[in-house]
Design a protein around this motif. Sequence first.
Motif, PDB file in Angstrom:
ATOM      1  N   ALA A 186      11.980  15.568  -6.424  1.00 22.85           N
ATOM      2  CA  ALA A 186      10.849  14.883  -5.572  1.00 22.85           C
ATOM      3  C   ALA A 186      10.587  13.555  -6.068  1.00 22.85           C
ATOM      4  N   ALA A 187      10.655  13.563  -7.458  1.00 24.57           N
ATOM      5  CA  ALA A 187      10.313  12.177  -7.920  1.00 24.57           C
ATOM      6  C   ALA A 187      11.401  11.126  -7.725  1.00 24.57           C
ATOM      7  N   ALA A 188      12.595  11.695  -7.632  1.00 26.41           N
ATOM      8  CA  ALA A 188      13.626  10.848  -7.404  1.00 26.41           C
ATOM      9  C   ALA A 188      13.666  10.239  -5.891  1.00 26.41           C
ATOM     10  N   GLY A 189      13.369  11.202  -5.037  1.00 25.40           N
ATOM     11  CA  GLY A 189      13.155  10.794  -3.606  1.00 25.40           C
ATOM     12  C   GLY A 189      12.081   9.798  -3.460  1.00 25.40           C
ATOM     13  N   ALA A 190      10.810   9.911  -4.241  1.00 24.23           N
ATOM     14  CA  ALA A 190       9.558   9.132  -4.190  1.00 24.23           C
ATOM     15  C   ALA A 190      10.100   7.689  -4.599  1.00 24.23           C
ATOM     16  N   LEU A 191      10.842   7.757  -5.565  1.00 23.61           N
ATOM     17  CA  LEU A 191      11.373   6.422  -6.473  1.00 23.61           C
ATOM     18  C   LEU A 191      12.451   5.877  -5.458  1.00 23.61           C
ATOM     19  N   GLY A 192      13.052   6.616  -4.584  1.00 18.04           N
ATOM     20  CA  GLY A 192      14.166   6.129  -3.856  1.00 18.04           C
ATOM     21  C   GLY A 192      13.317   5.261  -2.608  1.00 18.04           C
ATOM     22  N   LYS A 193      12.355   5.870  -2.301  1.00 11.95           N
ATOM     23  CA  LYS A 193      11.377   5.166  -1.263  1.00 11.95           C
ATOM     24  C   LYS A 193      10.721   3.994  -1.748  1.00 11.95           C
ATOM     25  N   VAL A 194      10.280   3.792  -3.001  1.00 10.70           N
ATOM     26  CA  VAL A 194       9.740   2.647  -3.791  1.00 10.70           C
ATOM     27  C   VAL A 194      10.760   1.714  -3.839  1.00 10.70           C
ATOM     28  N   ALA A 242       0.874  -1.140   0.020  1.00 11.49           N
ATOM     29  CA  ALA A 242      -0.042  -0.037  -0.020  1.00 11.49           C
ATOM     30  C   ALA A 242       0.758   1.348  -0.182  1.00 11.49           C
ATOM     31  N   ALA A 243       1.916   1.302   0.625  1.00 12.68           N
ATOM     32  CA  ALA A 243       2.793   2.364   1.001  1.00 12.68           C
ATOM     33  C   ALA A 243       3.503   2.820  -0.431  1.00 12.68           C
ATOM     34  N   LEU A 244       3.956   1.430  -1.185  1.00  8.47           N
ATOM     35  CA  LEU A 244       4.557   1.514  -2.452  1.00  8.47           C
ATOM     36  C   LEU A 244       3.852   1.908  -3.483  1.00  8.47           C
ATOM     37  N   ARG A 245       2.390   1.944  -3.637  1.00 10.02           N
ATOM     38  CA  ARG A 245       1.567   2.347  -4.410  1.00 10.02           C
ATOM     39  C   ARG A 245       1.405   3.813  -4.232  1.00 10.02           C
ATOM     40  N   THR A 246       1.415   4.234  -3.057  1.00  9.48           N
ATOM     41  CA  THR A 246       1.322   5.478  -2.591  1.00  9.48           C
ATOM     42  C   THR A 246       2.535   6.409  -3.378  1.00  9.48           C
ATOM     43  N   TYR A 247       3.815   6.085  -2.919  1.00  9.24           N
ATOM     44  CA  TYR A 247       4.947   6.564  -3.526  1.00  9.24           C
ATOM     45  C   TYR A 247       5.048   6.735  -4.812  1.00  9.24           C
ATOM     46  N   ALA A 248       4.595   5.351  -5.615  1.00  9.70           N
ATOM     47  CA  ALA A 248       4.634   5.211  -7.118  1.00  9.70           C
ATOM     48  C   ALA A 248       3.661   6.267  -7.525  1.00  9.70           C
ATOM     49  N   GLU A 249       2.621   6.607  -7.115  1.00 11.13           N
ATOM     50  CA  GLU A 249       1.769   7.398  -7.782  1.00 11.13           C
ATOM     51  C   GLU A 249       2.379   8.976  -7.489  1.00 11.13           C
ATOM     52  N   ASN A 250       2.985   9.086  -6.035  1.00  7.21           N
ATOM     53  CA  ASN A 250       3.382  10.471  -6.025  1.00  7.21           C
ATOM     54  C   ASN A 250       4.837  10.713  -7.037  1.00  7.21           C
ATOM     55  N   ALA A 251       5.520   9.629  -7.391  1.00  6.47           N
ATOM     56  CA  ALA A 251       6.409   9.937  -8.305  1.00  6.47           C
ATOM     57  C   ALA A 251       6.056  10.251  -9.565  1.00  6.47           C
ATOM     58  N   ARG A 252       4.831   9.609 -10.040  1.00  2.00           N
ATOM     59  CA  ARG A 252       4.268   9.956 -11.236  1.00  2.00           C
ATOM     60  C   ARG A 252       3.837  11.322 -11.290  1.00  2.00           C
ATOM     61  N   ALA A 253       3.258  11.851 -10.177  1.00  2.00           N
ATOM     62  CA  ALA A 253       2.819  13.047 -10.107  1.00  2.00           C
ATOM     63  C   ALA A 253       4.139  14.192 -10.123  1.00  2.00           C
ATOM     64  N   PHE A 254       5.229  13.854  -9.411  1.00  2.00           N
ATOM     65  CA  PHE A 254       6.329  14.843  -9.533  1.00  2.00           C
ATOM     66  C   PHE A 254       6.826  14.805 -10.820  1.00  2.00           C
ATOM     67  N   VAL A 255       6.899  13.614 -11.479  1.00  2.00           N
ATOM     68  CA  VAL A 255       7.541  13.661 -12.883  1.00  2.00           C
ATOM     69  C   VAL A 255       6.570  14.438 -13.762  1.00  2.00           C
ATOM     70  N   ALA A 295       2.038   6.930   5.007  1.00  2.00           N
ATOM     71  CA  ALA A 295       0.814   7.511   4.029  1.00  2.00           C
ATOM     72  C   ALA A 295      -0.251   7.028   4.716  1.00  2.00           C
ATOM     73  N   PRO A 296      -0.587   5.835   5.181  1.00  2.00           N
ATOM     74  CA  PRO A 296      -1.732   5.692   5.992  1.00  2.00           C
ATOM     75  C   PRO A 296      -2.077   6.326   7.168  1.00  2.00           C
ATOM     76  N   LEU A 297      -1.063   6.872   7.729  1.00  2.00           N
ATOM     77  CA  LEU A 297      -1.183   7.912   8.956  1.00  2.00           C
ATOM     78  C   LEU A 297      -1.414   9.222   8.357  1.00  2.00           C
ATOM     79  N   ARG A 298      -0.945   9.472   7.177  1.00  8.95           N
ATOM     80  CA  ARG A 298      -1.464  10.949   6.862  1.00  8.95           C
ATOM     81  C   ARG A 298      -2.784  10.681   6.147  1.00  8.95           C
TER      82      ARG A 298
END
Length: 617
Positions: A426-434, A406-419, A477-480
């Motif tokens: 920001a995209a690189a940071g989100a992908l790093g978390k992925v 669930a967290a992976l999907r959230t960060y991937a969607e964030n990376a797509r939005a940053f791209v 992500a779930p906490l936020r």
Amino acid sequence: MSFVRRMVSHGGAPAAPGGWVWPAFGLAAALLSAAGLIGAADLGRSRAVAAMAARAEDGSTLAIAILRGELEKQRALPVILARDPDVRSALSGGDRHALDLKFASIARETRAAVIYLLDVTGMTIAASNWDEPTSFVGNDYAFRDYYLGALLKGSAEQFALGTISRRPGLYLTSRISEGDRLLGVVVVKAEFDRVEADWRALGGQIYVADQRGVVLLSTAADWRFHVEAPLDAQTQREIRRSLQFGEAPLRTLPLAPDDGLVQSASPIRGLNVLVRREVPTTAWHLAMLMPVDPAVRIEQSRLQALAALVLLVGLLLAAFLLRRRQRAALRLRAAAEAKAELERRVAERTAELAGSNRRLLAEMAERTRAQERLLDMREELAKANRLATLGQVTAGVAHEINQPLAALRTYAENARAFVAGSDGAAAAGALGKVIGLTERIGAITETLRGFARRGSGALEPVALSEAVAGALMILDAPLRQAGIVPRVETGPPGLRVLARRVELEQVLVNLLRNAVEAIETAAPRPAAAPLLSLAIAETAESVSIAVADRGPGLDEAAVAGLFTPFRSSKPRGLGLGLVICHDIVAAFGGTLTAACRPGEGCVFTVTLHKAQAEGAP
């Protein structure tokens, strides 16, 4: 009777001749017992009624003494005030307000309800309640019988309901004269709340009625201004004219005679002893009712228990003597039948042995076949056990990987939005978390595989702050999304525990995720305290990690099944998360406990061994 019949039997011997003896004995015992218990009940009732009557006599004597003490104290007051020079001065035009103050002081000291002074027209010119909303000053009481009686006789007494205060009391008056000239009348009103309170301590119900049977004082407030018997129309008109009892309906008391006693309908329904006595120096009489039902029940129970004990001893003695008489006949009859019985049993036993031999051979063959079936069933059970274990591990893998996915999907969607927004950093940071989360999924899978093999790898010192940070990263992500800001206390820097880091993070993620889901199902609460908190406490040898939520909580039955596989309080839960966490913590040599209160939330506490600090001996 069953006890008596057992006393007659002797081993396997038949019953004695004359089978009518014991039924007759039982019937006689029943009749005697019934007569004894009925007699004890009648005697108990008579004794209880007599005891309560004596108590009522003593209580009424004491009640009259209490009432007379209050009456005599108040009767002297108007006579003394009629001679007071300040009273006479006020009637002659002197300072009336000073008299108000004097009356107020005297009323407080003597516990009189009100003291007031009437002029020759019946108008109040001074009163102890001059400064109260119900002040009598300026009111005309010429219509009152106590005023007219004082004019005609020099003094008077009248029990009445206050026209202004609406409180009942006894009005005591004394005429004030100078020679043959009338100056006024001094009035003292006495109320009897304290008297009635003292009466209540005596037990039962007490009331005082006047010569017409109207209740003036009573420990039962609802009885006041009731009548002992219906009044004739002329008497009722006279009472209404004088406003003595206001608009009281003058209903009949809820009492009725019942076989020498009095049946009361209120305030407590039941039978009572009634004692009626005249109150000296008054036209009143006092009645005291003492309830007899509880005393009757107690005395009847006591006497019936005593009678039952005596009857039981007597009947047992009679049964013993009767049994001794029959034993001789039983022995003779039993000896004659014992020989025939022995021969019959020998023949039956021989036939039974032959049948048993045949059944034994058949059972041996059946046991051989059952042994073969047992071996087949054991093999099938082993297969089913392996399949169940495989299913549990598979369900556990799906349950544990679901959270980082669930967290992976959230960060991937964030990376797509940053791209899309050309925000490369920001995209690189989100992908790093992925990438980190995919590595964590692999670690969790490997951990669960090891868990399926019942543990692998040695324990090592794990920095507690890093394990907490890793768990919070997975649940960021779930906490936020839930709008929850947890309060986290990571403890002192460098605090380490003996564990395996990935498995410890796995436990913390499970506990925090469960807390978030519990908070989301709870009703909104004031923000006086954090909805979710993680606190760390240490001792010399151990470290405790407490995850507390302010969710709906659980009852005792639900808490008892928290660590049982496939039992879950969540609609779509598998019931494996807490079981896996419990086993992981146990493998670390620690404990996982839960404490919940319905409506207040839950606290899950992980206790682990503390690792020695680096460089320590």
